[in-house]
Design a protein around this motif. Structure first.
Motif, PDB file in Angstrom:
ATOM      1  N   THR A  69       7.361  31.491  36.825  1.00  0.00           N
ATOM      2  CA  THR A  69       8.638  31.857  37.564  1.00  0.00           C
ATOM      3  C   THR A  69       8.866  33.232  37.418  1.00  0.00           C
ATOM      4  OG1 THR A  69      10.179  31.662  35.325  1.00  0.00           O
ATOM      5  CG2 THR A  69       9.638  29.774  36.704  1.00  0.00           C
ATOM      6  N   GLY A  70       9.250  34.082  38.425  1.00  0.00           N
ATOM      7  CA  GLY A  70       9.695  35.445  38.626  1.00  0.00           C
ATOM      8  C   GLY A  70       9.765  35.770  39.915  1.00  0.00           C
ATOM      9  N   PRO A  71      10.408  37.177  39.978  1.00  0.00           N
ATOM     10  CA  PRO A  71      10.528  37.814  41.453  1.00  0.00           C
ATOM     11  C   PRO A  71       9.227  37.770  42.101  1.00  0.00           C
ATOM     12  CG  PRO A  71      11.579  39.001  39.686  1.00  0.00           C
ATOM     13  CD  PRO A  71      10.666  38.006  38.954  1.00  0.00           C
ATOM     14  N   GLY A 109       6.114  39.388  44.098  1.00  0.00           N
ATOM     15  CA  GLY A 109       5.213  40.441  44.073  1.00  0.00           C
ATOM     16  C   GLY A 109       4.976  40.858  42.590  1.00  0.00           C
ATOM     17  N   THR A 110       5.276  40.158  41.505  1.00  0.00           N
ATOM     18  CA  THR A 110       5.136  40.537  40.167  1.00  0.00           C
ATOM     19  C   THR A 110       3.776  40.151  39.704  1.00  0.00           C
ATOM     20  OG1 THR A 110       6.441  38.718  39.663  1.00  0.00           O
ATOM     21  CG2 THR A 110       7.556  40.664  39.745  1.00  0.00           C
ATOM     22  N   GLY A 111       2.998  39.148  40.205  1.00  0.00           N
ATOM     23  CA  GLY A 111       1.721  38.635  39.891  1.00  0.00           C
ATOM     24  C   GLY A 111       1.723  37.385  39.472  1.00  0.00           C
ATOM     25  N   LYS A 112       2.533  36.531  40.017  1.00  0.00           N
ATOM     26  CA  LYS A 112       2.463  34.948  39.259  1.00  0.00           C
ATOM     27  C   LYS A 112       1.103  34.216  40.018  1.00  0.00           C
ATOM     28  CE  LYS A 112       6.194  34.147  41.461  1.00  0.00           C
ATOM     29  NZ  LYS A 112       6.583  35.452  42.014  1.00  0.00           N
ATOM     30  N   THR A 113       0.715  34.606  41.284  1.00  0.00           N
ATOM     31  CA  THR A 113      -0.447  34.135  41.787  1.00  0.00           C
ATOM     32  C   THR A 113      -1.807  34.581  41.384  1.00  0.00           C
ATOM     33  OG1 THR A 113       0.875  33.450  43.911  1.00  0.00           O
ATOM     34  CG2 THR A 113      -1.490  33.427  44.108  1.00  0.00           C
ATOM     35  N   THR A 114      -1.546  35.901  41.228  1.00  0.00           N
ATOM     36  CA  THR A 114      -2.759  36.655  40.687  1.00  0.00           C
ATOM     37  C   THR A 114      -3.016  36.328  39.024  1.00  0.00           C
ATOM     38  OG1 THR A 114      -2.373  38.769  41.899  1.00  0.00           O
ATOM     39  CG2 THR A 114      -3.732  39.067  40.143  1.00  0.00           C
ATOM     40  N   LEU A 115      -2.126  36.034  38.608  1.00  0.00           N
ATOM     41  CA  LEU A 115      -2.281  35.609  37.000  1.00  0.00           C
ATOM     42  C   LEU A 115      -3.130  34.128  37.175  1.00  0.00           C
ATOM     43  CD1 LEU A 115      -2.034  36.310  34.060  1.00  0.00           C
ATOM     44  CD2 LEU A 115       0.360  35.696  34.050  1.00  0.00           C
ATOM     45  N   ALA A 116      -2.404  33.287  37.963  1.00  0.00           N
ATOM     46  CA  ALA A 116      -2.835  31.822  38.093  1.00  0.00           C
ATOM     47  C   ALA A 116      -4.373  31.852  38.268  1.00  0.00           C
ATOM     48  CB  ALA A 116      -1.966  31.242  39.103  1.00  0.00           C
ATOM     49  N   ARG A 117      -4.814  32.761  39.234  1.00  0.00           N
ATOM     50  CA  ARG A 117      -6.163  32.630  39.653  1.00  0.00           C
ATOM     51  C   ARG A 117      -7.106  33.086  38.505  1.00  0.00           C
ATOM     52  NH1 ARG A 117      -8.069  32.668  44.955  1.00  0.00           N
ATOM     53  NH2 ARG A 117      -9.629  33.950  44.382  1.00  0.00           N
ATOM     54  N   VAL A 118      -6.581  34.350  37.929  1.00  0.00           N
ATOM     55  CA  VAL A 118      -7.353  34.651  36.732  1.00  0.00           C
ATOM     56  C   VAL A 118      -7.345  33.747  35.644  1.00  0.00           C
ATOM     57  CG1 VAL A 118      -7.359  36.532  34.683  1.00  0.00           C
ATOM     58  CG2 VAL A 118      -6.731  37.166  37.101  1.00  0.00           C
ATOM     59  N   PHE A 139      -2.548  21.800  36.643  1.00  0.00           N
ATOM     60  CA  PHE A 139      -1.535  22.217  37.853  1.00  0.00           C
ATOM     61  C   PHE A 139      -1.047  23.663  37.319  1.00  0.00           C
ATOM     62  CE2 PHE A 139      -1.846  18.055  38.885  1.00  0.00           C
ATOM     63  CZ  PHE A 139      -1.742  17.765  40.258  1.00  0.00           C
ATOM     64  N   ILE A 140      -0.796  24.726  38.250  1.00  0.00           N
ATOM     65  CA  ILE A 140      -0.211  25.594  37.918  1.00  0.00           C
ATOM     66  C   ILE A 140       0.760  25.892  39.177  1.00  0.00           C
ATOM     67  CG2 ILE A 140      -0.350  28.152  37.796  1.00  0.00           C
ATOM     68  CD1 ILE A 140      -3.315  27.907  36.783  1.00  0.00           C
ATOM     69  N   LEU A 141       2.028  25.707  38.788  1.00  0.00           N
ATOM     70  CA  LEU A 141       3.209  25.783  39.810  1.00  0.00           C
ATOM     71  C   LEU A 141       3.667  27.306  39.707  1.00  0.00           C
ATOM     72  CD1 LEU A 141       5.081  22.241  39.170  1.00  0.00           C
ATOM     73  CD2 LEU A 141       2.888  22.973  40.602  1.00  0.00           C
ATOM     74  N   ALA A 142       4.137  27.846  40.914  1.00  0.00           N
ATOM     75  CA  ALA A 142       4.878  29.062  40.789  1.00  0.00           C
ATOM     76  C   ALA A 142       5.866  29.169  41.758  1.00  0.00           C
ATOM     77  CB  ALA A 142       3.647  30.193  41.547  1.00  0.00           C
ATOM     78  N   PHE A 183       6.478  29.761  32.076  1.00  0.00           N
ATOM     79  CA  PHE A 183       6.131  31.282  31.474  1.00  0.00           C
ATOM     80  C   PHE A 183       7.065  32.218  32.634  1.00  0.00           C
ATOM     81  CE2 PHE A 183       2.465  29.181  29.994  1.00  0.00           C
ATOM     82  CZ  PHE A 183       2.237  29.761  28.781  1.00  0.00           C
ATOM     83  N   SER A 184       7.635  33.081  31.945  1.00  0.00           N
ATOM     84  CA  SER A 184       8.472  34.066  32.956  1.00  0.00           C
ATOM     85  C   SER A 184       7.831  35.325  33.337  1.00  0.00           C
ATOM     86  CB  SER A 184       9.739  34.388  32.305  1.00  0.00           C
ATOM     87  OG  SER A 184      10.806  34.999  33.031  1.00  0.00           O
TER      88      SER A 184
END
Length: 556
Positions: free
Chosen positions: A42-44, A46-55, A156-159, A177-178
């Protein structure tokens, strides 16, 4: 050219800006083989949620993960077949779903059917569901059972940017994770790395402007940098950035703050108008203003090491800021931050771009001026209470219409003769006059009423609000050095009873009548209970008419 945020997307945990605690937790879970079946980021935006999920998806499927001794325990190798498939977007077992366009129950049912099949290439079949809060209630219910008892090979990774829209039953089945907004320093550091890779030099002040306007979002910052680099200029200046983004220079911000601190209303409003006519985005200017006010707050709070706590200020600018707020109280800076934070939010609901800034400016300067006047009045009253006034032969009054704020010329009052019917009575009267201090001698209500218009005129420049209230009030009696003033409404009484307002009125009346009267404001019900006798109150019929009709004497 392709977007920088796509071209330079982080491929390892260490390349992700910020989020160090989230990254450490995820890396340690991989190292100790404690991978969960569902995660919620969770978070605003453009802060990297999807990027972190892919990594993370790449790290749990990496065939040769790197064990690292630092803060991050493990990293994907980016060389094995699985890492290459994910980097090239060819991994069939990494499924990214946009919940905004797959909101229905049927979409989730199709997912449930596919999830039962084992992965074809990777170790884990990873589902990244972006903007998960967009799913319908039926879709959430369909997903619930799968999240509770998923196959061993599924993760599962939900954003989401709006956690409050995700049902509690979903949240409780995930590791949450925030993902926090990035700081300006983190954004500037990342932009410097990208500009170096692109072979472009960009001024630090220009990077600071981008970071301020990114609102903590790395994607927005990289998008702005992409726009600026479209100039094909290898040396980008802050002027070019301001021109492209419609932002204002720091000098404009500093000049505006100087007007505010020096309480110059007209120049401050003129500055806002100048910025608007110059094509400056006033919302971006408001953001820059808040960033500078934050620095002022930190410098005022911790003046010992300002360079360690401020952001984006040179040594000369820090010295300039220290000089600017030398005589300014911290609470004034805090009020400025509060007002302009509200004005930033008001840009969403107004059709007049300059209005939020103008409202905040006028609010601050008029309030500061009012506080300054009150402080001056309190000091004057304090001095007045400490003065020892020598006895005089008779009280003096003034009919000068000049305000007390400048000067009051006192005019001696004609002596009043005591009429006695015998010599004994004359002796008693003379004895009484010689023994009693003049300031303890009672003053008649008629004398106060004679000067009531003068009181109103002298209150006006000190406080317009008090003047407006007093115009609808009238003195009704004096008892034991207490002057009772009747108010028209209870609201007036409450406002006039405030200590600063009461002291203002008391000071003006004391100056004009030279009598140590204490002011007591009463409403109409309280005035009736006092039952002052008319013959003792008003010997002049005009005064009685004033009392009855609530009027006052004005000069023709």
């Amino acid at each position: 050219m392709s977007s920088l945020y796509q071209k330079h997307r982080p491929q390892t945990f260490s390349q992700v800006s910020g989020q160090i605690f989230t990254i450490k937790t995820l890396a340690n879970s991989i190292k100790h083989d404690r991978i969960g079946h569902a995660y919620l980021f969770t978070g605003p935006r453009g802060t990297g949620k999807t990027t972190l999920a892919r990594v993370f998806a790449k790290a749990i499927n990496c065939l040769e993960p790197k064990n690292i001794s630092g803060e991050i325990a493990i990293e994907p190798c980016n060389k094995c077949a699985n890492c290459q498939l994910i980097n090239q977007n060819r991994a069939l077992d990494l499924i990214e779903i946009d919940a905004a366009s797959h909101t229905g129950v049927d979409n989730i049912r199709a997912l449930k059917e596919a999830i039962a099949l084992p992965p074809s290439q990777l170790k884990y079949k990873v589902y990244i569901i972006d903007e998960v809060h967009m799913l319908s209630l039926g879709a959430f219910n369909a997903l619930l059972k799968t999240l509770e008892e998923p196959p061993a090979h599924a993760v599962f990774i939900l954003a989401t940017t709006e956690q409050h829209k995700v049902p509690e039953t979903i949240i409780s089945r995930c590791q949450q994770f925030s993902i926090t907004p990035l700081t300006q320093k983190q954004i500037i550091k990342r932009l410097q790395e990208i500009s170096q890779k692109e072979g472009v030099e960009i001024e630090n002040e220009a990077l600071e402007v981008i970071a301020i306007n990114a609102d903590g979002g790395m994607r927005d910052a990289e998008s702005m940098l992409t726009q600026i680099m479209s100039l094909e200029d290898k040396n980008i200046t802050v002027e070019e950035v301001n021109s492209i983004l419609g932002t204002s220079s720091k000098q404009n911000v500093i000049e505006f703050v100087q007007f505010l601190i020096n309480q110059e209303l007209a120049p401050a409003l003129a500055k806002i108008d100048f910025l608007q006519t110059s094509g400056i985005d006033l919302k971006n200017f408001n953001k820059s203003l808040l960033a500078y006010l934050r620095n002022l707050m930190l410098i005022k709070s911790c003046p010992e090491n300002p360079s360690d706590i401020t952001t984006g200020l040179t040594e000369d600018q820090i010295i300039q800021a220290q000089e600017l707020i030398k005589e300014t109280e911290l609470k004034s800076i805090l009020r400025l931050i509060e007002l302009f934070q509200k004005s930033l939010e008001q840009f969403k609901i107004t059709n007049l771009p300059s209005l939020p800034l103008e409202l905040a400016t006028i609010d601050f300067l008029t309030t500061e001026d009012e506080l300054s006047r009150k402080k001056t009045i309190q000091n004057e009253v304090s001095k007045l209470s400490q003065q020892k006034i020598p006895p005089q032969s008779s009280p003096t009054k003034t009919n000068d219409k000049k305000t007390i704020a400048t000067s009051l010329k006192k005019k001696p009052k004609p002596e009043k003769r005591e009429l006695t019917s015998s010599e004994d009575e004359q002796k008693i009267a003379n004895k009484k006059e010689s023994t009693e201090p003049i300031l303890q001698k009672s003053i008649k209500l008629s004398e106060v009423l004679d000067e009531w218009s003068t009181v109103l005129e002298n209150v006006r420049p000190l406080n317009h609000s008090i003047h407006a209230f007093l115009k609808n009030c009238i003195p009704i009696g004096i008892l034991e050095d207490n002057l009772y003033i009747k108010t028209k409404y209870d609201f007036y009484k409450d406002k006039l009873d405030e200590i600063e307002n009461k002291l203002t009125v008391q000071q003006v009346i004391a100056k004009i009548t030279n009598a140590p009267l204490k002011i007591v404001f009463v409403n109409e019900q309280e005035a009736e209970k006092l039952k002052f006798e008319p013959e003792r109150l008003d010997e002049n019929p005009l005064h009685a008419a004033m009392k009855l009709m609530g009027g006052r004497i004005v000069e023709s």
